[in-house]
Structure formats: C-alpha cells, structure tokens
Design an enzyme around this catalytic site. Structure first.
Site, PDB file in Angstrom:
ATOM      1  N   ILE A  91      19.599  49.335 -35.625  1.00  0.00           N
ATOM      2  CA  ILE A  91      18.692  48.219 -35.843  1.00  0.00           C
ATOM      3  C   ILE A  91      19.546  46.953 -35.868  1.00  0.00           C
ATOM      4  CG2 ILE A  91      16.845  49.482 -37.014  1.00  0.00           C
ATOM      5  CD1 ILE A  91      17.960  48.687 -39.669  1.00  0.00           C
ATOM      6  N   ASP A  92      18.937  45.834 -35.536  1.00  0.00           N
ATOM      7  CA  ASP A  92      19.682  44.584 -35.405  1.00  0.00           C
ATOM      8  C   ASP A  92      20.256  44.117 -36.736  1.00  0.00           C
ATOM      9  OD1 ASP A  92      18.985  44.484 -32.688  1.00  0.00           O
ATOM     10  OD2 ASP A  92      17.105  43.447 -33.145  1.00  0.00           O
ATOM     11  N   LYS A  93      21.248  43.257 -36.658  1.00  0.00           N
ATOM     12  CA  LYS A  93      21.908  42.707 -37.848  1.00  0.00           C
ATOM     13  C   LYS A  93      20.906  42.148 -38.847  1.00  0.00           C
ATOM     14  CE  LYS A  93      24.903  38.865 -39.240  1.00  0.00           C
ATOM     15  NZ  LYS A  93      25.734  37.718 -38.784  1.00  0.00           N
ATOM     16  N   THR A 128      17.686  42.702 -39.028  1.00  0.00           N
ATOM     17  CA  THR A 128      16.561  43.584 -39.330  1.00  0.00           C
ATOM     18  C   THR A 128      16.990  44.479 -40.490  1.00  0.00           C
ATOM     19  OG1 THR A 128      15.803  43.618 -37.036  1.00  0.00           O
ATOM     20  CG2 THR A 128      15.058  45.409 -38.447  1.00  0.00           C
ATOM     21  N   ARG A 169      10.796  42.818 -30.887  1.00  0.00           N
ATOM     22  CA  ARG A 169      10.961  41.372 -30.770  1.00  0.00           C
ATOM     23  C   ARG A 169      10.539  40.882 -29.382  1.00  0.00           C
ATOM     24  NH1 ARG A 169      17.073  40.782 -32.401  1.00  0.00           N
ATOM     25  NH2 ARG A 169      16.641  38.535 -32.166  1.00  0.00           N
TER      26      ARG A 169
END
Length: 308
Positions: A137-139, A141, A238
């Site tokens: 998962i993104d930084k 998130t 996103r």
C-alpha cells in the site's frame, strides 16, 4: 554495474528522462539525468539533454550508471502487529510509512521494522529489499498489510491475490458528492503516457482493473466511500476515483492542485483484509478501525455540512 537500454519510443512528447526512468525496475529520474549529463544517452545517434521531448519512432540508446544496490537492514522501529504465527503476520501500517526500501527511502520503512521484529525471519521470495512483502500500500495510505514469513506462505498468498480470492476493502473520503449509492468501476490501468511515475486509465499497455464502490455518507463537497478491490493494480483506487471526477481527498498526485485542508497525503485507509491461511486452510479476516487523521477529517467535513 551499469545498465544498457536500447528501445524505440512509442510516444510523442514525453521527456526523455521521465520516459527512461519508467523503463526499468529500480531506475530513478536522478540516475537517468546523471547519465544524460555525461552524454551516455543518445537519440538517433546524437547525445541529448534531459529535457529532450521524444518523437514517435526515436531510437534510444542509453548506458545508465546505477547506484549501489539497496539492502534492507533491521531497524528498531515500533510497528503494530495485528496477527502473527510461524507463517505470516498482519500489520496495521501507519500513514506516512514507506513499505520497503527504495531510492529516496533507503531505510525507516516497514520492512526495516519487520526485519528487526522477526529477527530476519521473513520470506525471501522476490527482491532482496522487499522480504516478505506479498502486496503493498502507498506511503500515505494507512491500514492492513499481510507479510509472509516463509516462501511457501508467500507463494500461496500471491496465488490468492492473482486469483482474486483475496478480500481487501478500503475506506476513503473523496472530493465531490457522489450520486450513485453503489457502482463498479471497470477500467484498465497502465503507465501514464507522458508521466512515467503516474498510472492512468488507458487502453495501451494496461491491465484490467475492477473496483466496487459504495457510498457510506455524503457531506458538503465530499463523500465517504467504501471500496472493495477485485484486482490490485498500482494506485488502482486513486486512479479509478480520479477518472470519474471524484479523486481521493488529499491526493497530491491524482487530486486537484488545491488539496483538502488538514490532510497530508490521501485520505485512504485499508480497512479490511481476508484470506485463507496458506498452511491451515482457515479463513482469516481482520478489520482496522479508522485512524485518527481519518476520523478528524470526517468530523471536519461533517461540521461544515451542518453549517457549524
């Protein structure tokens, strides 16, 4: 070790440094720019500057001077473990933490923390700087992430993701008032045609992507949503939400230039995760309550909606 790249540009108008940075795993724009400055990149046999705009059919030859390879080292960093056994663990990642080392983020990541926590006992399937990482998962998130300790568990979990049997539900606050109560976004996602660091809805060099969407609550200017992933493409939620005109609040990449006040990064939380235990066959399900930043932002938009 240097990397040699030879290719023909399929695009028109892309900057050569951005294009080449997207042509190989681990390549960064700064690495490409260093090679450009040294005259190690030619287009149609002529050295070019970093701001050269490609034309369709340009023949590119480049020698990229790569940095020293990354190594993930244990670091004593607090991390919230939701579940752990001999095969795997489930982590509740905080907003702002990078999942694994990468150029620009060589340490201080979730992997560094987990290597310390587990005494180095993580799956070595895949890259050396991503031990145990089955999905990311993104930084910015927050939320649940599963990490494999053994290679057998890693391969089994990866297969569950590939077969779309992995249960993943997110919650987000998005810009605008979403009209439909529930709907599905089914649009292919691939690399952005001109910005190689972004993803986009595109039919070219893309993969199928499906997100199931449900409205939780509507506010003035924003909507709280629940989002179930059928596929797991990079930046899928996103990109999909931005494609329908409702980008995630606070998203600095796919959202409006004037972001949502009070957010540092997207308001997106990996709320639920469910899977079959790779060793026992047991169905496991975990739920992570909304974190403080998310709750505070909801309270803020609710207050505005009520005219207070």
């Amino acid at each position: 070790m240097n990397r040699r790249i030879e290719c023909v540009s399929p695009e028109e108008g892309a900057r050569i440094d951005l294009f080449l940075a997207g042509e190989g795993e681990g390549l960064t724009r700064s690495m490409v720019q260093r090679s450009l400055e040294k005259g190690l990149v030619t287009v149609n046999g002529v050295a070019v500057a970093k701001n050269y705009r490609l034309r369709r059919g340009d023949r590119i030859e480049a020698t990229i001077e790569e940095a020293e390879p990354l190594r993930a080292e244990p670091q004593d960093i607090p991390v919230e473990i939701v579940y752990e056994d001999e095969a795997l663990l489930v982590v509740n990642k905080p907003k702002g933490m990078v999942v694994h080392p990468a150029p620009g983020n060589p340490d201080g990541t979730l992997v560094n923390a987990l290597l310390f926590h587990s005494g180095g006992n993580l799956s070595r399937v895949g890259d050396e700087f991503r031990p145990g990482i089955v999905h990311r998962i993104d930084k910015d998130t927050s939320g649940l992430l599963i990490v494999a300790k053994t290679s057998a568990a890693h391969l089994n979990l990866a297969e569950q993701i590939a077969s779309h049997s992995f249960h993943r539900v997110y919650e987000a606050v998005v810009h605008g008032r979403v009209r439909e109560d529930s709907f599905t976004i089914e649009k292919p996602i691939g690399r952005h045609p001109t910005d190689r660091k972004k993803m986009a809805v595109t039919a070219k060099n893309s993969r199928p992507a499906v997100t199931h969407c449900q409205v939780v609550e509507r506010y003035a200017g924003f909507t709280h949503m629940r989002l179930a992933l059928e596929t797991g493409r990079t930046h899928q939620i996103r990109v999909h939400l931005a494609s329908i005109g409702h980008p995630v609040a606070g998203d600095p990449v796919y959202g409006p230039k004037k972001g949502a006040t009070g957010l540092a990064g997207q308001c997106l939380h990996a709320r639920e995760i469910g899977f079959v235990h790779p060793m026992t066959g047991e169905n496991l399900h975990f739920d992570s309550p909304l974190p403080d930043y998310f709750v505070k932002f909801l309270a803020k938009v609710a207050k505005v909606s009520q005219g207070k």
